[in-house]
Design a protein around this motif. Structure first.
Motif, PDB file in Angstrom:
ATOM      1  N   PRO A 230     -45.458  21.779   7.212  1.00  0.00           N
ATOM      2  CA  PRO A 230     -45.493  22.148   8.630  1.00  0.00           C
ATOM      3  C   PRO A 230     -44.745  21.184   9.547  1.00  0.00           C
ATOM      4  CG  PRO A 230     -47.685  21.497   7.850  1.00  0.00           C
ATOM      5  CD  PRO A 230     -46.790  21.544   6.660  1.00  0.00           C
ATOM      6  N   ILE A 231     -44.732  19.912   9.230  1.00  0.00           N
ATOM      7  CA  ILE A 231     -44.015  18.956  10.089  1.00  0.00           C
ATOM      8  C   ILE A 231     -42.511  19.160   9.957  1.00  0.00           C
ATOM      9  CG2 ILE A 231     -43.670  16.521  10.670  1.00  0.00           C
ATOM     10  CD1 ILE A 231     -46.515  17.606  11.253  1.00  0.00           C
TER      11      ILE A 231
ATOM     12  N   GLN B  80     -41.021  21.935   9.202  1.00  0.00           N
ATOM     13  CA  GLN B  80     -40.727  23.183   9.899  1.00  0.00           C
ATOM     14  C   GLN B  80     -40.748  23.005  11.418  1.00  0.00           C
ATOM     15  OE1 GLN B  80     -39.606  26.108   8.587  1.00  0.00           O
ATOM     16  NE2 GLN B  80     -39.497  24.914   6.697  1.00  0.00           N
ATOM     17  N   THR B  81     -41.576  22.104  11.903  1.00  0.00           N
ATOM     18  CA  THR B  81     -41.677  21.865  13.346  1.00  0.00           C
ATOM     19  C   THR B  81     -40.418  21.214  13.905  1.00  0.00           C
ATOM     20  OG1 THR B  81     -44.080  21.642  13.206  1.00  0.00           O
ATOM     21  CG2 THR B  81     -43.011  20.663  15.132  1.00  0.00           C
ATOM     22  N   VAL B  82     -39.825  20.277  13.170  1.00  0.00           N
ATOM     23  CA  VAL B  82     -38.702  19.495  13.711  1.00  0.00           C
ATOM     24  C   VAL B  82     -37.334  19.893  13.166  1.00  0.00           C
ATOM     25  CG1 VAL B  82     -40.211  17.515  14.157  1.00  0.00           C
ATOM     26  CG2 VAL B  82     -38.898  17.611  12.026  1.00  0.00           C
TER      27      VAL B  82
END
Length: 129
Positions: free
Chosen positions: A108-109, A111-113
């Motif tokens: 998820p991290i 994908q976030t950045v």
């Protein structure tokens, strides 16, 4: 999360303990260090889960992170290169390549950045030292 200002930092209490964050490394973890750590450790944790789920044996995973920042701008993080060292991993390079792809898609991290920070990854396999 609630961050409370101190003289040279901000502090928050989390489940594991207190986190102190400051732009000055003498007073706490620097924000960019936490950002890079989040990308690296999230990716490493997802990688470990995938290896375990696929019952691929390994002894250890280490991650080296190289960071490039834009010194001409706001010193923002521009590039992160993650180098995974997999010890005693029982999988071919092709299999690990596929697993790294799955890791990227499920972190998820990452994908976030991914649309604001260029992230590259490499890996190497090592036997016990």
């Amino acid at each position: 999360m609630e961050f409370i200002m101190k003289e040279n930092s901000f502090v928050t209490d989390l489940e594991y303990g207190q986190l102190e964050v400051s732009g000055n490394a003498d007073f706490g973890f620097r924000p960019y260090q936490l950002l890079v750590s989040s990308v690296a450790v999230c990716s490493g944790g997802v990688l470990r889960k995938i290896l375990d789920k696929k019952r691929i044996a390994y002894k250890d995973i280490r991650i080296k992170a190289d960071v490039k920042r834009n010194e001409e701008g706001a010193n923002e993080v521009m590039n992160i290169h993650l180098h995974f060292i997999l010890y005693n991993v029982d999988a071919s390079d092709e299999k690990i390549d596929k697993i790294m792809d799955i890791t990227r898609k499920n972190c998820p991290i990452y994908q976030t950045v991914k649309n604001s920070i260029h992230i590259t990854e490499t890996f190497e396999r090592k036997e016990d030292e």
